[in-house]
Write an enzyme that holds these catalytic residues in place. Structure first.
Site, PDB file in Angstrom:
ATOM      1  N   GLN A 117      33.485  74.963  49.657  1.00 17.78           N
ATOM      2  CA  GLN A 117      32.361  74.428  48.890  1.00 17.78           C
ATOM      3  C   GLN A 117      32.248  72.902  49.010  1.00 17.78           C
ATOM      4  O   GLN A 117      31.145  72.347  48.987  1.00 17.78           O
ATOM      5  CB  GLN A 117      32.542  74.836  47.419  1.00 17.78           C
ATOM      6  CG  GLN A 117      31.283  74.754  46.583  1.00 17.78           C
ATOM      7  CD  GLN A 117      30.392  75.970  46.722  1.00 17.78           C
ATOM      8  OE1 GLN A 117      30.861  77.095  46.701  1.00 17.78           O
ATOM      9  NE2 GLN A 117      29.102  75.740  46.865  1.00 17.78           N
ATOM     10  N   LYS A 132      35.029  76.015  42.346  1.00 14.70           N
ATOM     11  CA  LYS A 132      34.765  77.463  42.347  1.00 14.70           C
ATOM     12  C   LYS A 132      35.585  78.083  41.233  1.00 14.70           C
ATOM     13  O   LYS A 132      36.608  77.530  40.835  1.00 14.70           O
ATOM     14  CB  LYS A 132      35.176  78.060  43.699  1.00 14.70           C
ATOM     15  CG  LYS A 132      34.554  79.392  44.000  1.00 14.70           C
ATOM     16  CD  LYS A 132      33.166  79.282  44.594  1.00 14.70           C
ATOM     17  CE  LYS A 132      32.517  80.649  44.719  1.00 14.70           C
ATOM     18  NZ  LYS A 132      31.222  80.581  45.423  1.00 14.70           N
ATOM     19  N   ASP A 172      28.124  84.182  41.870  1.00 13.00           N
ATOM     20  CA  ASP A 172      28.700  84.577  43.169  1.00 13.00           C
ATOM     21  C   ASP A 172      28.864  86.094  43.050  1.00 13.00           C
ATOM     22  O   ASP A 172      28.163  86.721  42.230  1.00 13.00           O
ATOM     23  CB  ASP A 172      30.038  83.854  43.411  1.00 13.00           C
ATOM     24  CG  ASP A 172      30.572  84.031  44.837  1.00 13.00           C
ATOM     25  OD1 ASP A 172      30.122  83.298  45.726  1.00 13.00           O
ATOM     26  OD2 ASP A 172      31.419  84.919  45.073  1.00 13.00           O
TER      27      ASP A 172
HETATM   28  P1  NDP Z   1      26.736  90.292  44.884  1.00 13.48           P
HETATM   29  O1  NDP Z   1      27.781  90.636  43.898  1.00 13.48           O
HETATM   30  O2  NDP Z   1      25.326  90.183  44.460  1.00 13.48           O
HETATM   31  O3  NDP Z   1      26.792  91.326  46.100  1.00 13.48           O
HETATM   32  C1  NDP Z   1      27.943  91.495  46.845  1.00 13.48           C
HETATM   33  C2  NDP Z   1      27.732  92.612  47.841  1.00 13.48           C
HETATM   34  O4  NDP Z   1      28.822  92.643  48.745  1.00 13.48           O
HETATM   35  C3  NDP Z   1      27.673  93.990  47.197  1.00 13.48           C
HETATM   36  O5  NDP Z   1      26.865  94.830  47.973  1.00 13.48           O
HETATM   37  C4  NDP Z   1      29.121  94.435  47.244  1.00 13.48           C
HETATM   38  O6  NDP Z   1      29.317  95.836  47.217  1.00 13.48           O
HETATM   39  C5  NDP Z   1      29.552  93.869  48.586  1.00 13.48           C
HETATM   40  N1  NDP Z   1      31.000  93.580  48.543  1.00 13.48           N
HETATM   41  C6  NDP Z   1      31.629  92.691  47.755  1.00 13.48           C
HETATM   42  N2  NDP Z   1      32.938  92.728  47.958  1.00 13.48           N
HETATM   43  C7  NDP Z   1      33.141  93.681  48.880  1.00 13.48           C
HETATM   44  C8  NDP Z   1      34.278  94.179  49.518  1.00 13.48           C
HETATM   45  N3  NDP Z   1      35.506  93.702  49.225  1.00 13.48           N
HETATM   46  N4  NDP Z   1      34.104  95.144  50.459  1.00 13.48           N
HETATM   47  C9  NDP Z   1      32.871  95.620  50.759  1.00 13.48           C
HETATM   48  N5  NDP Z   1      31.750  95.183  50.170  1.00 13.48           N
HETATM   49  C10 NDP Z   1      31.886  94.225  49.256  1.00 13.48           C
HETATM   50  O7  NDP Z   1      27.234  88.914  45.566  1.00 13.48           O
HETATM   51  P2  NDP Z   1      26.379  87.859  46.391  1.00 13.48           P
HETATM   52  O8  NDP Z   1      25.337  88.544  47.179  1.00 13.48           O
HETATM   53  O9  NDP Z   1      26.008  86.771  45.466  1.00 13.48           O
HETATM   54  O10 NDP Z   1      27.498  87.251  47.365  1.00 13.48           O
HETATM   55  C11 NDP Z   1      27.757  87.807  48.670  1.00 13.48           C
HETATM   56  C12 NDP Z   1      28.489  86.780  49.504  1.00 13.48           C
HETATM   57  O11 NDP Z   1      27.674  85.588  49.634  1.00 13.48           O
HETATM   58  C13 NDP Z   1      29.831  86.280  48.963  1.00 13.48           C
HETATM   59  O12 NDP Z   1      30.698  85.992  50.044  1.00 13.48           O
HETATM   60  C14 NDP Z   1      29.458  84.978  48.271  1.00 13.48           C
HETATM   61  O13 NDP Z   1      30.573  84.110  48.150  1.00 13.48           O
HETATM   62  C15 NDP Z   1      28.419  84.436  49.231  1.00 13.48           C
HETATM   63  N6  NDP Z   1      27.513  83.444  48.689  1.00 13.48           N
HETATM   64  C16 NDP Z   1      26.729  83.715  47.592  1.00 13.48           C
HETATM   65  C17 NDP Z   1      25.865  82.764  47.104  1.00 13.48           C
HETATM   66  C18 NDP Z   1      24.913  83.052  45.993  1.00 13.48           C
HETATM   67  O14 NDP Z   1      24.031  82.214  45.757  1.00 13.48           O
HETATM   68  N7  NDP Z   1      25.001  84.177  45.325  1.00 13.48           N
HETATM   69  C19 NDP Z   1      25.807  81.401  47.686  1.00 13.48           C
HETATM   70  C20 NDP Z   1      26.600  81.244  48.895  1.00 13.48           C
HETATM   71  C21 NDP Z   1      27.431  82.236  49.347  1.00 13.48           C
HETATM   72  P3  NDP Z   1      29.998  96.527  45.938  1.00 13.48           P
HETATM   73  O15 NDP Z   1      28.963  96.450  44.861  1.00 13.48           O
HETATM   74  O16 NDP Z   1      30.324  97.895  46.378  1.00 13.48           O
HETATM   75  O17 NDP Z   1      31.229  95.714  45.601  1.00 13.48           O
END
Ligand code: NDP
Length: 452
Positions: A117, A132, A172
């Site tokens: 970050q 974070k 996140d």
């Molecule tokens: P959400 O919680 O909205 O969605 C996460 C998604 O990823 C879900 O579909 C989840 O499935 C899947 N997932 C999470 N962990 C795992 C795992 N261990 N194995 C398989 N699938 C997994 O999170 P975000 O969309 O906000 O974040 C997604 C990524 O983007 C992360 O790496 C985050 O750090 C990064 N990010 C997010 C930002 C934001 O603004 N939100 C900004 C910059 C980066 P399930 O529900 O089954 O766990």
């Protein structure tokens, strides 16, 4: 004057020391390796960066808070989770970075995310430091009331450490609009202050910025488009594979469609869906954002064009571009080889560190345009900083204005990474470009502010 190879040796020693001083934190080690391994050319070229202690300070968080989060479920049973906030670097502004609620969260995961970050926030060109936080709490299957009680307990400790000029968390994995609402409510109740700028990702009508929910996904697609443009191509008519089905994945799919590309996959931890006709976003949003269901329900309701592959990887589906948008280390060497075999042109990281180092190496060696998360997914934190600006001014901007700013910031980040890579003899290497450009901005501020 130190040479590149002397600098590399010094950085290797430091990496070994980081591993000894921070045992059992493999994700943090991986993130530190990924950055430090690319810094030798800039440190060799600019002697002030070789100043003893500069890099050592950069890899040591300014503050790390670990706390107990007790809460009661709907049956009255008491659960105890662990909460974290790592305030990594505030040379450029208040600590800024999301909160993650997922059972895999531990100190090493939060440190990797906080370290990334620092450079990501520097690349936005805005005044935000790096931090974070999160918890090993699993929101899946929990009622709204349980999530609320957890968030209230979490904030009952966290509130002491944050503030609009100190540390500004956001969402996140596992933390979206619902959780930010509960967290903000408890902060307001404890402090008796309307301090809108203390959290970002708030709801519209009470301090949230338009386009913040969309910003990370939209920004990543804009970054991918810029990489393609550099090669004389565009997104029109391209097929894309997207992993995840949360905030980042959903708005990635939306922006791809708006720019004429077709996303044919999405996934969650149960498996993936492939939809020949392209993902139907209304259906996906209904299942994920409203019903909080699993992706297999999408395949069931979509009809013949879609099928669910339990436990599979979206990278097996042939595509022109790949946008990993779920979690760290979700795209390994084998996946990279499959993507290359299927003719992928660009891979752009919506998630943080989704591609393993071996995968990144393979993709770059094959000439695939590779956008590292700290550049490609910086749109989310950039719009969070714009949300803070609106909160300070007690105003709110139109969606068109925020999106215009976002587009400008993403194009700027792309240009900065591209030009920095060229300046350090690594043309087309966005990893090196992003790391060096982010590092220069933070390191200059740290040097100017003395040994603190
Ligand atoms: P959400 O919680 O909205 O969605 C996460 C998604 O990823 C879900 O579909 C989840 O499935 C899947 N997932 C999470 N962990 C795992 C795992 N261990 N194995 C398989 N699938 C997994 O999170 P975000 O969309 O906000 O974040 C997604 C990524 O983007 C992360 O790496 C985050 O750090 C990064 N990010 C997010 C930002 C934001 O603004 N939100 C900004 C910059 C980066 P399930 O529900 O089954 O766990």
């Amino acid at each position: 004057m130190t040479t590149r190879s002397e600098t590399r040796t010094a950085l290797d020693h430091l990496l070994t020391e980081i591993e000894h001083r921070n045992p059992a934190q493999p994700e943090f080690h991986q993130a530190a390796h990924e950055v430090l391994e690319t810094l030798a050319p800039v440190i060799a070229a600019r002697p002030e960066y070789a100043e003893p202690g500069l890099i050592e300070r950069l890899v040591e968080p300014e503050r790390q808070v670990i706390f107990r989060v007790p809460w009661q479920d709907d049956q009255g049973r008491v659960h105890v989770n662990r909460g974290f906030r790592v305030e990594f670097n505030s040379a450029l502004g208040p600590y800024k970075g999301g909160l993650r609620f997922h059972p895999s969260v531990n100190l090493g995961v939060i440190k990797f995310l906080g370290f990334e970050q620092i450079f990501k926030n520097a690349l936005t060109g805005l005044g935000i430091g790096g931090g974070k936080g999160g918890s090993d709490f699993d929101p899946h299957g929990r009622s709204d009331a349980e999530v609320m009680r957890f968030c209230q307990s979490f904030m009952t400790e966290l509130y002491r450490h944050i503030g609009e000029h100190t540390d500004v968390p956001a969402g996140d994995i596992g933390v979206g609009g619902r959780e930010i609402g509960y967290l903000f409510g408890q902060y307001r109740r404890i402090t008796n202050r309307w301090e809108a700028g203390v959290l970002t990702g708030k709801g519209q009508g009470w301090g949230g910025s338009l386009i913040r929910p969309e910003a990370t996904g939209y920004g990543n697609v804009l970054f991918a488009a810029a990489m393609l443009r550099e090669r004389g191509e565009d997104l029109e008519g391209q097929t894309a594979v997207v992993s995840g089905s949360g905030n980042v994945a959903i708005y990635t799919i939306e922006k791809l469609a708006a720019l004429g590309a077709n996303a044919v996959t999405c996934s969650d931890s149960s498996g993936y869906v492939v939809d020949e006709k392209g993902i139907d976003l209304d259906l996906l949003k209904q299942i994920k954002e409203v019903e909080r269901g699993r992706v297999d329900a999408y395949a069931e309701r979509r009809g013949a064009s879609a099928r669910f592959v339990p436990g599979g990887r979206v990278w097996d589906v042939p595509a022109d571009i790949a946008l990993p948008s779920a979690t760290q280390n979700e795209l390994d060497e084998n996946d990279a080889a499959t993507l290359i075999r299927n003719g992928v042109k660009a891979v752009s990281e919506g998630a943080n560190m989704p591609a393993t180092p071996e995968a990144v190496h393979l993709l770059q060696k094959a000439g695939v345009a590779f956008g590292p998360g700290k550049a490609a997914n910086a749109g989310g934190v950039a719009v969070s900083a714009l949300e803070m600006a609106q909160n300070h001014a007690r105003t709110s901007w139109s969606a068109a204005r925020v999106e215009k700013e976002l587009t400008h910031i993403m194009n700027d980040i792309h240009t900065t990474c591209h030009e920095t890579a060229e300046r350090y003899d690594a043309p087309g290497d966005y990893v090196t470009g992003a790391n060096i450009a982010g590092f220069e901005r933070v390191a200059d501020a740290m040097l100017a502010q003395g040994v603190i």
